[in-house]
Every structure is written in C-alpha cells, then in structure tokens.
Design a protein around this motif. Structure first.
Motif, PDB file in Angstrom:
ATOM      1  N   ARG A   2     109.854  -0.063  21.224  1.00 36.91           N
ATOM      2  CA  ARG A   2     111.202   0.439  21.466  1.00 36.91           C
ATOM      3  C   ARG A   2     112.246  -0.669  21.332  1.00 36.91           C
ATOM      4  O   ARG A   2     113.371  -0.417  20.874  1.00 36.91           O
ATOM      5  CB  ARG A   2     111.294   1.104  22.835  1.00 36.91           C
ATOM      6  CG  ARG A   2     112.649   1.755  23.077  1.00 36.91           C
ATOM      7  CD  ARG A   2     112.629   2.791  24.163  1.00 36.91           C
ATOM      8  NE  ARG A   2     113.931   3.394  24.326  1.00 36.91           N
ATOM      9  CZ  ARG A   2     114.455   4.337  23.552  1.00 36.91           C
ATOM     10  NH1 ARG A   2     113.751   4.787  22.524  1.00 36.91           N
ATOM     11  NH2 ARG A   2     115.657   4.834  23.773  1.00 36.91           N
ATOM     12  N   SER A   3     111.921  -1.910  21.722  1.00 37.32           N
ATOM     13  CA  SER A   3     112.872  -3.005  21.570  1.00 37.32           C
ATOM     14  C   SER A   3     113.260  -3.191  20.104  1.00 37.32           C
ATOM     15  O   SER A   3     114.441  -3.400  19.790  1.00 37.32           O
ATOM     16  CB  SER A   3     112.292  -4.302  22.129  1.00 37.32           C
ATOM     17  OG  SER A   3     112.296  -4.301  23.533  1.00 37.32           O
ATOM     18  N   PHE A  31     114.445  -5.841  24.883  1.00 37.73           N
ATOM     19  CA  PHE A  31     115.506  -5.122  25.593  1.00 37.73           C
ATOM     20  C   PHE A  31     115.029  -4.801  27.008  1.00 37.73           C
ATOM     21  O   PHE A  31     113.927  -4.289  27.203  1.00 37.73           O
ATOM     22  CB  PHE A  31     115.867  -3.834  24.850  1.00 37.73           C
ATOM     23  CG  PHE A  31     116.781  -4.052  23.676  1.00 37.73           C
ATOM     24  CD1 PHE A  31     118.055  -3.515  23.662  1.00 37.73           C
ATOM     25  CD2 PHE A  31     116.365  -4.809  22.586  1.00 37.73           C
ATOM     26  CE1 PHE A  31     118.909  -3.723  22.589  1.00 37.73           C
ATOM     27  CE2 PHE A  31     117.209  -5.018  21.499  1.00 37.73           C
ATOM     28  CZ  PHE A  31     118.485  -4.475  21.502  1.00 37.73           C
ATOM     29  N   MET A  32     115.863  -5.120  27.975  1.00 35.69           N
ATOM     30  CA  MET A  32     115.508  -4.923  29.374  1.00 35.69           C
ATOM     31  C   MET A  32     116.138  -3.645  29.931  1.00 35.69           C
ATOM     32  O   MET A  32     117.208  -3.217  29.472  1.00 35.69           O
ATOM     33  CB  MET A  32     115.933  -6.126  30.202  1.00 35.69           C
ATOM     34  CG  MET A  32     115.262  -7.425  29.785  1.00 35.69           C
ATOM     35  SD  MET A  32     113.449  -7.349  29.993  1.00 35.69           S
ATOM     36  CE  MET A  32     112.968  -8.983  29.398  1.00 35.69           C
ATOM     37  N   GLU A  44     109.769  -0.976  27.656  1.00 38.19           N
ATOM     38  CA  GLU A  44     108.406  -0.476  27.512  1.00 38.19           C
ATOM     39  C   GLU A  44     107.701  -0.343  28.858  1.00 38.19           C
ATOM     40  O   GLU A  44     106.562   0.133  28.924  1.00 38.19           O
ATOM     41  CB  GLU A  44     107.589  -1.434  26.624  1.00 38.19           C
ATOM     42  CG  GLU A  44     108.178  -1.691  25.247  1.00 38.19           C
ATOM     43  CD  GLU A  44     107.967  -0.533  24.302  1.00 38.19           C
ATOM     44  OE1 GLU A  44     107.169   0.379  24.639  1.00 38.19           O
ATOM     45  OE2 GLU A  44     108.582  -0.537  23.225  1.00 38.19           O
ATOM     46  N   GLY A  45     108.357  -0.812  29.920  1.00 37.93           N
ATOM     47  CA  GLY A  45     107.755  -0.768  31.252  1.00 37.93           C
ATOM     48  C   GLY A  45     107.023  -2.035  31.642  1.00 37.93           C
ATOM     49  O   GLY A  45     106.412  -2.085  32.716  1.00 37.93           O
TER      50      GLY A  45
END
Length: 394
Positions: A2-3, A31-32, A44-45
């Motif tokens: 996803r990042s 990405f946080m 992503e967790g």
C-alpha cells in the motif's frame, strides 16, 4: 504494498510525493497511519519502535491521553476564533516563567519563529548582516542560507565568530545551543559563554534557537543550564505538544518593537490558535511535574549501547546521533568527513527490524518519557551491531 500505491499517487501531486524533504527516501517512503506511546504503525499494520518522534515534538510519545482530551474539548468549543483566548494567557504565563523571558509572540512553526526573531534583531540593531553556524538549521527562509548578507562560521569555534562580529556589521547572531540538524553536536565547555560575551562586546543581538532543545533536558531552556541570557530565543516542537505552535521571545527592549506595540510588522491568522495552545499548555503542565531523570537514564542506556559499535556518538538528554567515523565530531566540517553513505544502509536495516530512525544521517534520533529502558537497550544494541558490521564491511 500500500505504501508504494500511495507513493505513486502522491508523487503526481507533491514534489517527490512528500510535504517535507526529510520524509522522502528511495525507493519510496513507508506511509504511516497512527502512533501510540513509543510506537508508530504503517498503513500495512506493521509497528515500529519510534525514535524519530515526528523529528522531536513528541517527548511524551504519541497520543498522550490528557493532551488528546484537551484538544478534543477545545475543538468542540471552536478551533479558531480570531481573537485572544484565556488559554493563551495561561500558556504565556507558564512559558515565560520557565524560559526566563520578558515577552513573547506565538507563531506556527520553527521557521516562522527564527525568521521573525532575525527580522526583529536586524530591525533593532539597524544592521543588515546575519551570522550563523555552518550546518546550523533555522528553517527554510533566506536567513538560513549563505549569501552576501548571511555568513557562517564553524560551531565550537568562538574565535571565528568573534573575528566576524568585530566588524560590527552583524545585526543578528543565531545558533542552536546543541546542533541538531547536522547530527547532534553539543557545545564544548565555555563555548556558549564566549559567544555571549562576543555578542555583547560588538553589539550584535544574540538569538538562541531552542526549537529542538527547549524543555528537552529539563523544564527549562538549554541556555538556562549554561547561565546564558540571550537577547532573543526561539522555541517549537515540544512546546506545541504535537501541534503547530512556535515562539519567538526575549528581552522587552527588543520585543516591544513588534506591532502593535512597535513598528515591526508581523501577524498570522493561525498564530496562537486555541487548539495548538491547549495542547502546548497541557504538555508544559505535564512536563513541569515530570522526572527528567528518567529521560537522562534512558539516554545513557542508548549512548552506552550505541557506543559499543566503536563509532562516534554525540548526544544531549533525549537526543543522539551515530556518525560513521571513529574520530570525534565537533562541527559541521567533521560531519562532512564521515562515511555518510553507510547511515542510510543502517536506516534500511533498522526499518526491516521494525525500528524507526531518521532516514537521513544529518537528522537526530529522539527518546521520549514513554520509552522503556528495555526497549531502548534492545533497539540501540541492534543499531550498534548493525553499525559495526557496516563499518567493517561485513
């Protein structure tokens, strides 16, 4: 991932897909999504031990409960009023006493604070030139970069600063008491005192930039530890409690020149906005009761572990840097001579092991009150071992 997906979208909108240069690194940044205590979680967790802490503001860790509650309460009553509020008076009173200043003005970022402090010093002194330190970072305004009107000398070299100031051309002298954006470089014994003496002798207003250091080693500015009394000072990061708030402040003789009391223009729609103010006020109230000895102890643990790498480690309470050299690092020139390319490899290795440190060698690792001794010991032991391997080419 996803990042990567988010980066491919972001890079079409923002330069290199980010809104501050330090957040970018190859091939794309993680990405946080959220932070809690001493950890940060990506989209992503995956969770990481966070030693970036938003580059310094989060000395209480992420989402400190009482700060969050104060902000929630304030937003429900109005997030921006365009008028003075009771909270900003309370904030100003506790800050002024702790910082030992006469007057202050709230702004929104460290860049604003340092820019207006320099403008004020030049306005007051009726001179045009600014003196700063090589590698010193005071935001992204013209006064931060060398030019005909902005000159630089090395940090920890009082003689070089004195030689420049003796021309009596400089209307502002600005420095960080501990350098934090070329890696951590603390002042040598007597250096800050000599700088203060030179500024007084040659009539150059002294600005101490405490955006990073303010309230980090105790409930006071760093300059108070050394008995320094600057003409002006700037603060940010910690004092906003995780929200956009910064301060320029100092002696009444200078500060009374700011409009509407004086004739130096400076204003801001969001200056003193009540959301940031209540977050900062609650943070200062908490810090006034904190045992800074804990932060000092975990700093000692981190330094001890990191030093086992055999590489150079610089630190002040709550902040530290690892340099890929075995030599002492005392100024920006020394930093330039290190093997900087190895640091990014350390960052990548740390990220893979769920330890979040700055991606750039010239940024600072930060510690918070919520980090435990065990997690600091474990994390910095890993960083030391990886650093040792990289240095030896293993």
């Amino acid at each position: 991932m996803r990042s990567r997906y988010l980066y491919e979208r972001a890079v079409k909108i923002y330069p290199k897909g980010v809104n501050s240069p330090v957040r970018y690194y190859v091939p794309y940044p993680v990405f946080m999504k959220r932070g809690k205590g001493g950890e940060i979680e990506d989209v992503e967790g995956n969770k990481y031990k966070d030693f970036v802490l938003a580059y310094g503001p989060l000395i209480l860790g992420h989402s400190y409960p009482s700060v969050v509650e104060k902000v929630r309460e304030r937003v429900q009553e109005g997030s921006l009023l365009g008028a003075p509020t009771e909270e900003e008076v309370e904030f100003g009173e506790i800050f002024r006493k702790a910082a030992g200043v006469d007057m202050m003005r709230l702004v929104n970022s460290g860049t604003e604070a340092t820019m207006h402090a320099i403008r004020l010093a030049l306005h007051y002194s009726r001179r045009k030139k600014v003196l700063k330190m090589k590698g010193g970072y005071h935001g992204t305004h013209p006064y931060n970069f060398p030019s005909d009107l902005v000159q630089e000398v090395e940090f920890n070299d009082a003689d070089a600063a004195r030689d420049k100031l003796s021309s009596r051309e400089f209307g502002a002298l600005i420095l960080e008491p501990v350098m934090g954006n070329t890696g951590v470089i603390p002042p040598e014994e007597g250096y800050l005192e000599e700088i203060e003496d030179a500024s007084r002798k040659y009539g150059t207003p002294l600005i101490v930039d405490e955006v990073i250091t303010g309230f980090r080693e105790g409930f006071h500015p760093y300059y108070a530890k050394r008995g320094i009394k600057p003409d002006l000072a700037t603060f940010g990061k910690i004092v906003g409690g995780g929200f956009p708030l910064a301060i320029y402040c100092g002696k009444e003789e200078l500060m009374r020149n700011v409009r509407p009391q004086g004739d130096l223009p400076q204003a801001g729609t969001y200056s003193g906005n009540p959301v940031s103010v209540v977050a900062g006020l609650e943070t200062l109230n908490i810090l006034s009761r904190m045992d800074y000895g804990k932060l000092a102890r975990i700093t000692e643990i981190a330094v001890k572990e990191l030093s086992s790498s055999g590489l150079s480690v610089n630190y002040a309470t709550g902040m530290l840097s690892l340099f890929f050299t075995e030599k002492k690092v005392r100024n920006h020139g020394d930093v330039a001579a290190t093997r900087k390319e190895l640091y990014f490899r350390l960052f990548r290795s740390a990220l893979e092991h769920h330890i979040y440190i700055p991606p750039s060698f010239d940024e600072t690792m930060f510690l918070s009150f919520v980090h435990s001794e065990d997690e600091v010991r474990e994390s910095f032991s890993f960083l030391a071992e990886e650093g040792r391997k990289l240095w030896r080419g293993i």
